[in-house]
Design an enzyme around this catalytic site. Structure first.
Site, PDB file in Angstrom:
ATOM      1  N   ARG A 123      23.646  25.586  52.142  1.00  0.00           N
ATOM      2  CA  ARG A 123      24.424  24.354  52.245  1.00  0.00           C
ATOM      3  C   ARG A 123      25.654  24.423  51.343  1.00  0.00           C
ATOM      4  O   ARG A 123      26.739  23.968  51.715  1.00  0.00           O
ATOM      5  CB  ARG A 123      23.522  23.176  51.834  1.00  0.00           C
ATOM      6  CG  ARG A 123      24.175  21.816  52.003  1.00  0.00           C
ATOM      7  CD  ARG A 123      23.263  20.727  51.474  1.00  0.00           C
ATOM      8  NE  ARG A 123      23.782  19.409  51.792  1.00  0.00           N
ATOM      9  CZ  ARG A 123      23.661  18.369  50.983  1.00  0.00           C
ATOM     10  NH1 ARG A 123      23.056  18.481  49.844  1.00  0.00           N
ATOM     11  NH2 ARG A 123      24.145  17.189  51.337  1.00  0.00           N
ATOM     12  N   ASP A 183      23.390   6.491  62.250  1.00  0.00           N
ATOM     13  CA  ASP A 183      21.947   6.502  61.979  1.00  0.00           C
ATOM     14  C   ASP A 183      21.375   5.096  62.145  1.00  0.00           C
ATOM     15  O   ASP A 183      20.292   4.911  62.706  1.00  0.00           O
ATOM     16  CB  ASP A 183      21.659   6.977  60.553  1.00  0.00           C
ATOM     17  CG  ASP A 183      22.295   8.311  60.228  1.00  0.00           C
ATOM     18  OD1 ASP A 183      21.566   9.270  59.972  1.00  0.00           O
ATOM     19  OD2 ASP A 183      23.539   8.383  60.222  1.00  0.00           O
ATOM     20  N   ARG A 186      21.036   4.165  65.767  1.00  0.00           N
ATOM     21  CA  ARG A 186      19.829   4.789  66.328  1.00  0.00           C
ATOM     22  C   ARG A 186      18.578   4.028  65.869  1.00  0.00           C
ATOM     23  O   ARG A 186      17.636   3.830  66.646  1.00  0.00           O
ATOM     24  CB  ARG A 186      19.752   6.248  65.884  1.00  0.00           C
ATOM     25  CG  ARG A 186      20.814   7.142  66.518  1.00  0.00           C
ATOM     26  CD  ARG A 186      20.811   8.535  65.893  1.00  0.00           C
ATOM     27  NE  ARG A 186      21.738   9.432  66.584  1.00  0.00           N
ATOM     28  CZ  ARG A 186      22.497  10.338  65.971  1.00  0.00           C
ATOM     29  NH1 ARG A 186      22.451  10.456  64.658  1.00  0.00           N
ATOM     30  NH2 ARG A 186      23.306  11.124  66.672  1.00  0.00           N
ATOM     31  N   HIS A 210      23.618  10.707  54.403  1.00  0.00           N
ATOM     32  CA  HIS A 210      23.517  10.923  55.843  1.00  0.00           C
ATOM     33  C   HIS A 210      22.739  12.209  56.093  1.00  0.00           C
ATOM     34  O   HIS A 210      23.093  13.280  55.611  1.00  0.00           O
ATOM     35  CB  HIS A 210      24.917  11.043  56.453  1.00  0.00           C
ATOM     36  CG  HIS A 210      24.924  11.499  57.881  1.00  0.00           C
ATOM     37  ND1 HIS A 210      24.350  10.783  58.887  1.00  0.00           N
ATOM     38  CD2 HIS A 210      25.429  12.619  58.452  1.00  0.00           C
ATOM     39  CE1 HIS A 210      24.503  11.426  60.031  1.00  0.00           C
ATOM     40  NE2 HIS A 210      25.156  12.550  59.790  1.00  0.00           N
TER      41      HIS A 210
END
Length: 353
Positions: A123, A183, A186, A210
């Site tokens: 990452r 998000d 959803r 997030h």
């Protein structure tokens, strides 16, 4: 690449036929100097960038749309494809260029460009590559539109929103990440599906970072103004925390499901970004869970960090963060997310501009 826009110089010798085509009425005044002209620039003409551009156009949010991308052929093709739909859309000037000067005078700059993660890549390495990319994107946007609002959509969105804030030198209220706005949509859809109600009647937020560690604020969920968990407890209706966690996981995994099925996500983030653009440019003062400077809130300290919190958005950007009462567990999850992000940011070489 030369930008392309509408031209009225079709007559012989470049005669401007627009003036010949219409007769002015007597004693007419010039256009009002106070008339508001709204401009949005979208950086990145990939699937996400073009879904955002298309949604902005169909919702009649702008007078002028500028597209910027590093690939001139792809960019020109996307621009022409949108321009050819002019007869079906509200009148909007659409430009495109690899040169950032085309973004000059933007009210809102939406950044979708970003490096994709290579299989097996850490990452941190992905963030380092995106940092290098943002050093080429953010300074020219700030130069050509010093009064604009920056909306960051590129992932990892919380760290890159911090990067954009540092590179732009803008006040923090004018740098926003799309964060958990999608998000939360959803989340509302899944809750509405479980309860068989309209998603617009469900008020529910996902906050924090997030991604996989986002926090569902179960304590503040309501349907039609009725707090869900306290209602279940008053009615002595049993529910299991595992069921709640499964719904949260379903929200997180839904993006991966879309990516596995079609290769990428685009339409939902397009609507999400257009929704944010409407609230910002039309001064709607609506509450959205977006990535904002969260330092000093809910015990978050140790450095500057951007996390998603329910924030009121208007013409000046972030008007404020809603004072949502969190449980001790929810607040601790937020602080844990902040610590994780701060640890990553400390490994980045970034200077204030």
């Amino acid at each position: 690449m030369k930008k392309m826009e509408s031209s009225s110089t079709l007559g012989p010798g470049g005669l401007d036929i627009s003036r010949a085509f219409f007769k002015p009425i007597l004693n007419s005044a010039p256009p009002s100097p106070t008339k508001r002209h709204t401009k949005i620039s979208v950086i990145g003409a990939g699937n996400v960038g073009m879904a955002i551009a298309q949604t902005i156009l169909t919702q009649d949010l702008v007078d002028e749309l500028a597209l910027v991308d590093a690939k001139p052929e792809k960019l020109r093709g996307e621009m022409l494809d949108l321009q050819h739909a002019a007869a079906f859309l509200p009148r909007t000037k659409i430009h495109a260029s690899v040169d950032y000067s085309i973004t000059a005078g933007s009210d809102l700059c939406i950044v979708t460009a970003g490096a994709r993660q290579i299989p097996g890549e850490s990452r941190l390495n992905l963030i380092q590559r995106n940092l290098a990319l943002f050093k080429l994107i953010i300074p020219p946007l700030a130069k050509y539109s010093p009064d604009c609002i920056l909306l960051i959509v590129s992932n990892p969105v919380d760290v890159l929103t911090y990067v954009a804030w540092k590179l732009s030198g803008f006040p923090p209220n004018r740098v926003i990440g799309s964060g958990t706005n999608l998000d939360s949509s959803r989340f509302r859809f899944l809750l509405a599906d479980h309860l068989d109600v309209n998603a617009q009647d469900v008020q529910a937020y996902m906050v924090g970072e997030h991604g996989d560690s986002s926090v569902a604020l179960w304590s503040s969920i309501s349907v039609g103004g009725v707090p869900v968990l306290s209602f279940l407890e008053r009615q002595k209706i049993a529910y299991e925390k595992e069921t709640l966690e499964n719904i949260r996981k379903e929200v997180v995994e839904s993006a991966y499901e879309v990516i596995n099925l079609k290769g990428y996500t685009s339409w939902a983030i397009g609507y999400s970004a257009a929704n944010l653009a409407r609230s910002l440019l039309r001064d709607q003062r609506k509450i959205h869970p977006v990535s904002v400077l969260a330092t000093g809130l809910y015990g978050i300290d140790g450095g500057d960090v951007f996390l998603s919190l329910p924030a009121q958005l208007g013409r000046s950007g972030v008007m404020g963060v809603a004072n949502v009462e969190l449980t001790d567990w929810e607040a601790q999850q937020l602080r844990n997310a902040a610590s994780t992000i701060l640890e990553v940011q400390r490994q980045l070489e970034i200077e204030d501009h």
